[in-house]
Design a protein around this motif. Structure first.
Motif, PDB file in Angstrom:
ATOM      1  N   UNK A   1      29.908  50.963  31.072  1.00  0.00           N
ATOM      2  CA  UNK A   1      29.146  51.692  30.073  1.00  0.00           C
ATOM      3  C   UNK A   1      29.093  53.182  30.390  1.00  0.00           C
ATOM      4  N   UNK A   2      28.603  53.949  29.431  1.00  0.00           N
ATOM      5  CA  UNK A   2      28.569  55.402  29.568  1.00  0.00           C
ATOM      6  C   UNK A   2      27.723  55.855  30.758  1.00  0.00           C
ATOM      7  N   UNK A   3      26.702  55.069  31.122  1.00  0.00           N
ATOM      8  CA  UNK A   3      25.832  55.453  32.243  1.00  0.00           C
ATOM      9  C   UNK A   3      26.375  55.001  33.591  1.00  0.00           C
ATOM     10  N   UNK A   4      27.586  54.448  33.605  1.00  0.00           N
ATOM     11  CA  UNK A   4      28.200  54.024  34.859  1.00  0.00           C
ATOM     12  C   UNK A   4      27.930  52.585  35.243  1.00  0.00           C
TER      13      UNK A   4
ATOM     14  N   UNK B   1      31.883  49.929  25.923  1.00  0.00           N
ATOM     15  CA  UNK B   1      32.360  50.859  26.940  1.00  0.00           C
ATOM     16  C   UNK B   1      33.817  50.619  27.260  1.00  0.00           C
ATOM     17  N   UNK B   2      34.274  51.162  28.393  1.00  0.00           N
ATOM     18  CA  UNK B   2      35.661  50.986  28.818  1.00  0.00           C
ATOM     19  C   UNK B   2      35.861  49.598  29.403  1.00  0.00           C
ATOM     20  N   UNK B   3      37.000  48.995  29.086  1.00  0.00           N
ATOM     21  CA  UNK B   3      37.263  47.637  29.536  1.00  0.00           C
ATOM     22  C   UNK B   3      37.988  47.646  30.884  1.00  0.00           C
ATOM     23  N   UNK B   4      37.528  46.796  31.789  1.00  0.00           N
ATOM     24  CA  UNK B   4      38.178  46.536  33.071  1.00  0.00           C
ATOM     25  C   UNK B   4      38.590  45.069  33.065  1.00  0.00           C
TER      26      UNK B   4
END
Length: 441
Positions: free
Chosen positions: A273-276, A285-288
């Motif tokens: 997410x944007x907050x880490x 958010x970004x996918x891992x």
């Protein structure tokens, strides 16, 4: 160590397909249990047998890992790592380029990379691919057309006229693609929507109506509803969709209700997410992604480069029971334009560039029909004449285009943070202050 085969061995594919189908019928909790067991085995294998992970993983974290929730303490694997690490750093003990098969991708970040799979890895990947097709309603008698740069290996059933595969080569001209499509007389299509869209658009321009297609399986990118409807209306076909990548293969596939459900028993999906903070299979958010069946080149917490929004399952399909990928903000590519005004998909151009080790990042840009510019970020110490060689390589696959190669220190991302690999520009809007050295060769 198993050797690579020149044809597809159906026995492991059938075995893995049975496992895939059985797992997908389980509850989400049961799939998460399988996920945890496979994840523990994968991380131990990576720590013991892969030089990169042995160097960056903490032994106590490996020993203490129990489920996907524990992965957040482990380092992220970036595309840059795959490009910059020395050869062999991400290959497990006993695996080499000679006994693994390469899969290449330009990717949505413009960083060319190569993934390597063992014969065992390929058996599982082919099974998931076949499950994608079965979910799309493929029949044994279908003539399946694949829109891709390189053809797949043949399989034994084709000798009996079953599931016959036909290659529509996307590294050829649009005319050659249309000829291959019509010669194949396909009933089932698989490929990037924009590739298929280019062929359908050309058929419409010629006044050719081909109504033999029953189903189109879209993958790799999202089309607008209007563009998708134009393809399906012209073909008179139904469609299914998969969210997939070369690196980790199928991440989610559509159910009968059209919702993209995660494959929880076969991979781990985290959302940064944007907050880490990081959550498993939830949020925006970004996918891992961690592919759980990967013995030759494990990719653990791999940053794919896409942004996603995932919510708990509220689907009434009764078939899939896993969380739903509501939105994917992934790779985005424009279609290039010939001098005669016809549009075509230009992803294949990156294959002519990515084999140059000097190229760290790239982008294909068009400012006028019939001419393209290859923007490259070169590695330190790159030889002075590499841009001429790149231009010659691109000209071989695009003999009718004017080709310019520009060395630039930076490729600007789009507002969504992604780099558009193939980009068509309005010359009036081109940033006049952009710094770069053009080599018009």
């Amino acid at each position: 160590m198993s050797r690579l085969r020149s044809t597809i061995n159906l026995a492991p594919v059938a075995y893995h397909l049975a496992a895939v189908r059985r797992r997908e019928r389980l509850s989400h909790a049961e799939q998460r249990d399988i996920q945890s067991r496979l994840l523990r085995a994968l991380v131990r294998h990576a720590y013991q047998d892969v030089p990169h992970y042995r160097r960056v993983f903490d032994a106590s974290l490996v020993e203490g890992l129990r489920s996907a929730e524990d992965l957040s303490a482990f380092p992220v694997l970036r595309r840059e790592d795959l490009r910059e690490l020395p050869p062999g750093e991400l290959l497990a003990a006993g695996f080499t380029p000679e006994n693994t098969r390469a899969a290449t991708t330009s990717g949505s970040s413009g960083i060319p990379i190569t993934i390597r799979n063992s014969e065992r890895d390929l058996g599982y990947l082919r099974a998931t691919y076949l499950q994608d097709m079965l979910g799309g309603g493929v029949r044994l008698t279908d003539r399946v057309a694949y829109f891709r740069v390189r053809p797949f290996l043949r399989h034994p059933l084709e000798r009996f006229g079953l599931l016959r595969n036909f290659h529509v080569p996307t590294d050829r001209t649009l005319d050659e693609q249309v000829t291959a499509f019509l010669a194949a007389r396909p009933t089932f299509l698989i490929g990037f929507p924009n590739v298929i869209g280019s062929v359908v658009e050309e058929l419409r321009r010629r006044g050719v109506r081909y109504d033999g297609v029953r189903t189109v399986l879209f993958g790799g990118e999202r089309l607008t509803p209007t563009a998708q409807a134009q393809i399906l209306d012209h073909l008179g076909a139904a469609h299914q969709e998969v969210y997939a990548s070369v690196e980790v293969f199928t991440i989610a596939r559509t159910c009968p209700e059209g919702r993209l459900h995660l494959r929880s028993a076969d991979l781990v999906v985290e959302v940064e997410h944007a907050d880490g903070t990081v959550s498993v299979e939830d949020g925006e958010g970004e996918i891992l992604v961690t592919r759980l069946h990967s013995e030759a080149m494990p990719l653990i917490r791999y940053r794919l480069g896409d942004r996603v929004r995932i919510t708990p399952n509220d689907c009434s399909c009764g078939v899939a029971r896993t969380p739903i990928v509501r939105e994917v903000i992934g790779r985005s590519e424009d279609r290039l334009v010939d001098a005669d005004g016809r549009r075509f998909y230009g992803d294949f151009i990156t294959f002519a560039v990515q084999d140059f080790p000097e190229v760290s990042r790239l982008q294909v840009v068009q400012t006028r029909p019939g001419a393209i510019e290859i923007r490259t970020v070169l590695a330190p110490g790159a030889r002075a004449d590499v841009t001429a060689d790149i231009a010659a390589a691109v000209r071989r696959v695009l003999p009718d285009q004017t080709v310019t190669v520009r060395q630039t220190p930076y490729i600007a991302p789009e507002p969504n943070g992604k780099i558009k690999i193939v980009k068509v520009l309005d010359p009036a809007r081109e940033d006049a202050t952009e710094k770069g050295r053009a080599a018009d060769v």
